[in-house]
Design a protein around this motif. Sequence first.
Motif, PDB file in Angstrom:
ATOM      1  N   UNK A 342       0.842  -1.196   0.000  1.00  0.00           N
ATOM      2  CA  UNK A 342       0.000   0.000   0.000  1.00  0.00           C
ATOM      3  C   UNK A 342       0.875   1.242   0.000  1.00  0.00           C
ATOM      4  N   UNK A 343       0.350   2.317  -0.530  1.00  0.00           N
ATOM      5  CA  UNK A 343       1.139   3.540  -0.653  1.00  0.00           C
ATOM      6  C   UNK A 343       1.370   4.174   0.719  1.00  0.00           C
ATOM      7  N   UNK A 344       2.474   4.860   0.838  1.00  0.00           N
ATOM      8  CA  UNK A 344       2.784   5.557   2.075  1.00  0.00           C
ATOM      9  C   UNK A 344       1.944   6.827   2.172  1.00  0.00           C
ATOM     10  N   UNK A 345       1.362   7.019   3.313  1.00  0.00           N
ATOM     11  CA  UNK A 345       0.510   8.191   3.509  1.00  0.00           C
ATOM     12  C   UNK A 345       0.530   8.599   4.964  1.00  0.00           C
ATOM     13  N   UNK A 346       0.282   9.880   5.193  1.00  0.00           N
ATOM     14  CA  UNK A 346       0.213  10.405   6.556  1.00  0.00           C
ATOM     15  C   UNK A 346      -1.232  10.694   6.943  1.00  0.00           C
ATOM     16  N   UNK A 347      -2.163   9.961   6.336  1.00  0.00           N
ATOM     17  CA  UNK A 347      -3.583  10.182   6.586  1.00  0.00           C
ATOM     18  C   UNK A 347      -3.912   9.863   8.047  1.00  0.00           C
ATOM     19  N   UNK A 348      -4.462  10.833   8.764  1.00  0.00           N
ATOM     20  CA  UNK A 348      -4.746  10.647  10.188  1.00  0.00           C
ATOM     21  C   UNK A 348      -5.886   9.665  10.422  1.00  0.00           C
ATOM     22  N   UNK A 349      -6.861   9.663   9.520  1.00  0.00           N
ATOM     23  CA  UNK A 349      -7.953   8.694   9.661  1.00  0.00           C
ATOM     24  C   UNK A 349      -7.435   7.271   9.497  1.00  0.00           C
ATOM     25  N   UNK A 350      -6.512   7.054   8.558  1.00  0.00           N
ATOM     26  CA  UNK A 350      -5.932   5.728   8.374  1.00  0.00           C
ATOM     27  C   UNK A 350      -5.128   5.310   9.595  1.00  0.00           C
ATOM     28  N   UNK A 351      -4.407   6.245  10.202  1.00  0.00           N
ATOM     29  CA  UNK A 351      -3.661   5.933  11.420  1.00  0.00           C
ATOM     30  C   UNK A 351      -4.599   5.530  12.549  1.00  0.00           C
ATOM     31  N   UNK A 352      -5.724   6.209  12.647  1.00  0.00           N
ATOM     32  CA  UNK A 352      -6.696   5.858  13.685  1.00  0.00           C
ATOM     33  C   UNK A 352      -7.272   4.467  13.451  1.00  0.00           C
ATOM     34  N   UNK A 353      -7.549   4.124  12.200  1.00  0.00           N
ATOM     35  CA  UNK A 353      -8.097   2.802  11.894  1.00  0.00           C
ATOM     36  C   UNK A 353      -7.061   1.705  12.146  1.00  0.00           C
ATOM     37  N   UNK A 354      -5.795   1.997  11.922  1.00  0.00           N
ATOM     38  CA  UNK A 354      -4.751   1.017  12.247  1.00  0.00           C
ATOM     39  C   UNK A 354      -4.679   0.784  13.753  1.00  0.00           C
ATOM     40  N   UNK A 355      -4.833   1.847  14.542  1.00  0.00           N
ATOM     41  CA  UNK A 355      -4.865   1.685  15.995  1.00  0.00           C
ATOM     42  C   UNK A 355      -6.066   0.843  16.414  1.00  0.00           C
ATOM     43  N   UNK A 356      -7.198   1.050  15.750  1.00  0.00           N
ATOM     44  CA  UNK A 356      -8.383   0.240  16.052  1.00  0.00           C
ATOM     45  C   UNK A 356      -8.145  -1.224  15.708  1.00  0.00           C
ATOM     46  N   UNK A 357      -7.420  -1.466  14.608  1.00  0.00           N
ATOM     47  CA  UNK A 357      -7.135  -2.849  14.210  1.00  0.00           C
ATOM     48  C   UNK A 357      -6.259  -3.547  15.239  1.00  0.00           C
ATOM     49  N   UNK A 358      -5.281  -2.837  15.783  1.00  0.00           N
ATOM     50  CA  UNK A 358      -4.394  -3.433  16.790  1.00  0.00           C
ATOM     51  C   UNK A 358      -5.171  -3.819  18.035  1.00  0.00           C
ATOM     52  N   UNK A 359      -6.182  -3.023  18.400  1.00  0.00           N
ATOM     53  CA  UNK A 359      -6.951  -3.300  19.614  1.00  0.00           C
ATOM     54  C   UNK A 359      -7.816  -4.543  19.495  1.00  0.00           C
ATOM     55  N   UNK A 360      -7.928  -5.132  18.296  1.00  0.00           N
ATOM     56  CA  UNK A 360      -8.745  -6.332  18.106  1.00  0.00           C
ATOM     57  C   UNK A 360      -8.001  -7.618  18.448  1.00  0.00           C
ATOM     58  N   UNK A 361      -6.789  -7.490  18.946  1.00  0.00           N
ATOM     59  CA  UNK A 361      -5.962  -8.666  19.210  1.00  0.00           C
ATOM     60  C   UNK A 361      -6.644  -9.671  20.136  1.00  0.00           C
ATOM     61  N   UNK A 362      -7.311  -9.184  21.170  1.00  0.00           N
ATOM     62  CA  UNK A 362      -7.946 -10.068  22.149  1.00  0.00           C
ATOM     63  C   UNK A 362      -9.465 -10.030  22.079  1.00  0.00           C
ATOM     64  N   UNK A 363     -10.016  -9.427  21.024  1.00  0.00           N
ATOM     65  CA  UNK A 363     -11.466  -9.287  20.916  1.00  0.00           C
ATOM     66  C   UNK A 363     -12.109 -10.622  20.550  1.00  0.00           C
TER      67      UNK A 363
END
Length: 443
Positions: A342-363
């Motif tokens: 995927x292309x490199x980007x500094x999109x803040x919404x994408x960064x927030x969604x990546x943080x949400x993805x990490x939190x699913x580790x134990x969901x």
Amino acid sequence: MAKFKRSKLELIHPNAAGIDIGSASHFVAVPPDRDNKPVREFKSFTADLNGLADWLEACEIDTVAMESTGVYWIPLYELLESRGLTVYLVNARHVRNVSGWKSDVLDCQWLQQLMSFGLLSGAFRPKDEICALRAISRQRDMLIRYQARHVQHMQKALAQMNIQLANVISDIVGETGQKIVRAIITGERDGHILANLKSNRIRAGKDEIEKSLVGNWREEHLFALKQAMSLYDAYSERLTECDRQLETMLAALQVHKVEICQKKRRSNVKNAPKFDLRAHLIGMCGVDLTRIDGIEVTIAMKVLSEVGADMSRFKSAKQFASWLGLCPGTKISGGKVLSGASKRTANRAAQALRMAAVSLKSSQSALGAYYRRLCGRLDKAKAITATAHKLARLIYTMLTKGTEYVDKGQEYYEERYRQRVLHHLTVRARKLGFNLTPVPEAT
């Protein structure tokens, strides 16, 4: 043999202008037949910007392409947009990728030519009210980052005095940590008295806390601790002001009257605004994004403040994911896929969604099972990006169709995954001339 006709470029925007934005001045180019001097330089002062807009109107310009770095483009963008002109903020990389005589002419002339033939596309910019909300949200995030630096300064001052409080309690700016640190600043040195300030939720015992509060009370480190706490409190006051401003702005964006249904209790999010942010977000977009596992209220706030609730700019969920930089790359040459990153980007919404993805580790949800399965197949970074991509598609669907997300659970996802694997194995065995026979369960 059939002859291929070379297609000619057609003028898509005959009344287009190009602007090369600078910090002190802007270079503007209009079609050569509109003025005796089609390229002009304007200073960045407000009076000169108004003169620039007047000149464009006199030249009958209705479309403007501008190239800029930083934030120098914002005043001129807002001014031209208020005058009724269609403004495109183009990506500098897209301009460089188009071959031509860029080195022989001014940048503004090259922008004007490319825009006239429709070879440039503008960057996404939400509506004015969302831009204002985004500015306050980013300001709040900046204050949180600055405040965290002073928490580190407090930890450093305590460590230099060999006060091992940070190794006993998880957060020195939590309820217990603040009581103890503020008591130290006011002059209390008795470890037994300080240990009695602990909350019942702290797992460490009073004896262990008392033992961690024995150190060398040097004046210079106490002074640094006091200053760090004062700066921490100052940023807390500024954050309170930001929360009030956010609440006011979100109240003005309420367009839906939706009854908030009760759902399972989620963990309290640190640094979340003190008002009912979830209710305001539901009234803003009409759906509850926090029903998606991993999307906490602060994550939903970041996404909506960056994009808004209106997804009409994006034709599909794929285009939305592409703008976020979460979709696979398509670097193909000679029929071979050279790279799918995927292309490199500094999109803040994408960064927030990546943080949400990490939190699913134990969901224990379908999305949690999806993330863990990807981690087993791919490396962790790719699994995070793929899960964030799925979250983005769910958000797009909810905002465009107005439907609520319903989690069917980890067991449902695992059963569907088992059925897919069994189906593919059956088809493959049949092609090889075999039949799959289930093993009877042991009694």
